[in-house]
Design a protein around this motif. Structure first.
Motif, PDB file in Angstrom:
ATOM      1  N   MET A 184      24.245  17.156 -70.990  1.00 22.09           N
ATOM      2  CA  MET A 184      24.122  17.671 -71.675  1.00 22.09           C
ATOM      3  C   MET A 184      24.810  17.072 -72.956  1.00 22.09           C
ATOM      4  O   MET A 184      25.340  16.316 -73.221  1.00 22.09           O
ATOM      5  N   LYS A 185      23.847  17.424 -74.373  1.00 20.58           N
ATOM      6  CA  LYS A 185      24.293  16.299 -75.533  1.00 20.58           C
ATOM      7  C   LYS A 185      25.577  17.368 -76.635  1.00 20.58           C
ATOM      8  O   LYS A 185      24.929  18.451 -76.551  1.00 20.58           O
ATOM      9  N   ALA A 186      26.319  16.940 -76.579  1.00 20.76           N
ATOM     10  CA  ALA A 186      27.342  17.433 -77.250  1.00 20.76           C
ATOM     11  C   ALA A 186      28.179  16.691 -78.268  1.00 20.76           C
ATOM     12  O   ALA A 186      28.413  15.178 -77.655  1.00 20.76           O
ATOM     13  N   GLU A 187      28.785  16.908 -79.308  1.00 23.38           N
ATOM     14  CA  GLU A 187      29.521  16.040 -80.318  1.00 23.38           C
ATOM     15  C   GLU A 187      31.220  16.936 -79.738  1.00 23.38           C
ATOM     16  O   GLU A 187      31.900  16.464 -79.776  1.00 23.38           O
ATOM     17  N   HIS A 188      31.696  18.215 -78.863  1.00 23.65           N
ATOM     18  CA  HIS A 188      33.035  18.358 -78.750  1.00 23.65           C
ATOM     19  C   HIS A 188      32.764  19.352 -77.151  1.00 23.65           C
ATOM     20  O   HIS A 188      32.175  20.361 -77.324  1.00 23.65           O
ATOM     21  N   LEU A 189      33.394  18.565 -76.246  1.00 23.10           N
ATOM     22  CA  LEU A 189      33.825  19.557 -75.275  1.00 23.10           C
ATOM     23  C   LEU A 189      35.038  20.276 -74.961  1.00 23.10           C
ATOM     24  O   LEU A 189      36.057  19.928 -75.831  1.00 23.10           O
ATOM     25  N   GLU A 190      35.285  21.771 -74.830  1.00 17.28           N
ATOM     26  CA  GLU A 190      36.175  22.214 -74.682  1.00 17.28           C
ATOM     27  C   GLU A 190      36.538  23.245 -73.424  1.00 17.28           C
ATOM     28  O   GLU A 190      34.728  23.400 -72.472  1.00 17.28           O
ATOM     29  N   VAL A 191      37.459  23.229 -72.349  1.00 20.47           N
ATOM     30  CA  VAL A 191      37.004  24.324 -70.831  1.00 20.47           C
ATOM     31  C   VAL A 191      38.912  25.021 -70.589  1.00 20.47           C
ATOM     32  O   VAL A 191      39.792  23.944 -71.556  1.00 20.47           O
ATOM     33  N   GLU A 192      38.767  26.161 -70.295  1.00 20.15           N
ATOM     34  CA  GLU A 192      39.671  26.172 -70.143  1.00 20.15           C
ATOM     35  C   GLU A 192      39.801  26.567 -68.404  1.00 20.15           C
ATOM     36  O   GLU A 192      39.447  26.930 -67.842  1.00 20.15           O
ATOM     37  N   PHE A 193      41.020  26.294 -68.188  1.00 21.70           N
ATOM     38  CA  PHE A 193      41.298  26.077 -66.998  1.00 21.70           C
ATOM     39  C   PHE A 193      42.292  27.323 -66.910  1.00 21.70           C
ATOM     40  O   PHE A 193      43.131  27.682 -66.885  1.00 21.70           O
ATOM     41  N   LYS A 194      42.142  27.490 -65.464  1.00 21.25           N
ATOM     42  CA  LYS A 194      43.081  28.567 -64.640  1.00 21.25           C
ATOM     43  C   LYS A 194      44.453  27.638 -63.639  1.00 21.25           C
ATOM     44  O   LYS A 194      43.563  26.589 -62.554  1.00 21.25           O
ATOM     45  N   LEU A 195      45.179  27.451 -63.493  1.00 17.13           N
ATOM     46  CA  LEU A 195      46.361  26.938 -62.448  1.00 17.13           C
ATOM     47  C   LEU A 195      46.788  27.507 -61.620  1.00 17.13           C
ATOM     48  O   LEU A 195      47.348  28.564 -62.400  1.00 17.13           O
ATOM     49  N   LEU A 196      47.111  27.435 -60.841  1.00 20.16           N
ATOM     50  CA  LEU A 196      47.709  28.167 -59.544  1.00 20.16           C
ATOM     51  C   LEU A 196      49.023  27.611 -59.837  1.00 20.16           C
ATOM     52  O   LEU A 196      49.305  26.139 -59.268  1.00 20.16           O
TER      53      LEU A 196
END
Length: 431
Positions: free
Chosen positions: A148-160
């Protein structure tokens, strides 16, 4: 000459039992199960190894049963991780995109490595990191942003995350039997492999595993794990309540629960009783089915109240479209699914392991086999997707017997009363 297939083994180390299943990947991705072993668990409390010597003997007993059926020794295993200090962390990571603003696999790997460097409470380690939906340019969300074309990428992780000692003590227990732990996998993830469908995970589903010593909760929504927690109560506490309420010994209480117990007292027959012999010339005890069921129902309602607490705390209670999938040994209790449905207001079904096998093995449809079958399926998938390292040489151990047929008869594990403990989800943000 065709290369011989590698036998893979999975071990479920629980509070009341140890189960070993060994197998290979057959034709059309069907699992060829070669051996099964079980033993009464010892040295484990709330799913956590506390006595390495005792758990080593229990593991060895189950392994030898499986090895007898396979006809060869097991060198390494996949094993489950569980315990009341298993915590769910929310963690956000972000990155500005180079490469002409096209998201690449390298960008995703950068975020994963960033997550792995997050500071955790002292003595804890990450056992599983589950990415949630990616946010592209602070606007739309997607499951896979690569290309995908993007300038900014953000993601939330669930950590166990859980204490490092959980895995280390398990490893020590296996090492005493000459076995290497190939991989440790969080318990609910293993069970979900063979109990949940992709549609259920997408719609929203709660996997509720009520075992002997613990009750595990895992919530899936939009295809990913959103929340996981553990309540240190399970079927063993029901046994203790029956023992105290009926003034009988623990073995008799367990037998009453499994043979005649029901989770809803109103449905139990009022005219039926069971006679329990008493030692030393005392009069036999007569226990009515209805009184027995009311004892069970009272404690189960407390456990369900705790389950409701965690569902509400997760924030996903109103996004569960499918309902609750019930598994674990206690799931076999008559009318328990009806009681949980009544107390939670959600649809409930009994989780039956779904795994393609080359031949039928009696008993594998039992919910108590869900974790170990899930572990086996994950192990076989790992084996198929990457090259295997040279097998670890099985070393001799004092705990092992020289005869395959020595460990034939098993005793039931000793039940333990558990204390209530809640784990709070915590959030971390890194930039």
């Amino acid at each position: 000459m065709a290369k011989s297939k590698k036998t893979v083994a999975a071990v479920d180390v629980g509070t009341t039992k140890v189960v070993v299943v060994a197998g290979q990947l057959g034709a059309e991705d069907r699992v060829e199960i070669l051996g099964i072993g079980t033993s009464a668990s010892a040295g484990v409390q709330r799913g956590v190894v506390l006595n390495i010597e005792e758990v080593s003997r229990a593991i060895d007993t189950a392994l030898r049963q499986a090895e007898e059926q396979i006809g060869t020794e097991i060198d390494e295993v996949y094993v489950n991780i569980v315990g009341q200090q298993l915590k769910t962390f929310s963690l956000k990571a972000e990155k500005y995109i180079d490469n002409e603003n096209l998201v690449t696999e390298a960008d995703i790997e950068f975020l994963i490595q960033k997550v792995k460097k997050a500071e955790l409470p002292q003595g804890y380690k990450i056992y599983h990191a589950e990415p949630q939906l990616y946010k592209v340019d602070q606007e739309g969300e997607c499951a896979d942003p690569v290309g995908m074309k993007a300038e900014h990428l953000e993601v939330e992780f669930k950590l166990l995350v859980a204490p490092e000692t959980y895995e280390r003590n398990l490893q020590l227990g296996f090492e005493r039997t000459g076995i290497a732990v190939k991989k440790a996998i969080v318990d609910p993830l293993a069970s979900s492999e063979v109990l949940l469908t992709e549609e259920e995970k997408e719609t929203g589903v709660i996997l509720l595993d009520i075992g002997g010593g613990t009750t595990k909760i895992a919530i899936f929504q939009e295809g990913v794990l959103r929340y996981s927690s553990l309540i240190p109560f399970g079927g063993n506490v029901l046994t203790h309540d029956i023992k105290e309420g009926c003034s009988i010994i623990l073995r008799q209480a367990e037998s009453l629960k499994t043979q005649f117990g029901e989770a809803m007292g109103d449905f139990a027959p009022a005219d039926k009783v069971v006679t329990i012999p008493s030692p030393s010339g005392w009069e036999p005890k007569e226990i009515s089915f209805k009184n027995l069921s009311y004892i069970i129902q009272a404690r189960m309602e407390e456990i369900i109240e705790s389950i409701n607490f965690h569902i509400e705390k997760s924030g996903y209670g109103d996004r569960i479209g499918a309902g609750i999938v019930l598994t674990g040994g206690t799931a076999l209790l008559h009318n328990l699914n009806q009681l949980i449905k009544y107390q939670t207001g959600m649809d409930v079904r009994i989780g039956v392991p779904r795994i393609k096998t080359e031949k039928q093995w009696k008993g594998l449809e039992d919910p108590r086999f869900a974790t170990v079958l899930g572990l086996l399926q994950m192990a076989l998938r790992d084996q198929a997707s990457d090259g295997r390292k040279a097998p670890v040489k099985r070393k001799s151990a004092k705990a092992k017997s020289n005869s395959f047929g020595f460990f034939k008869s098993m005793k039931e594990g000793v039940a333990r009363q558990m204390d209530m403990f809640f784990n709070d989800e915590q959030g971390i943000e890194i930039k």
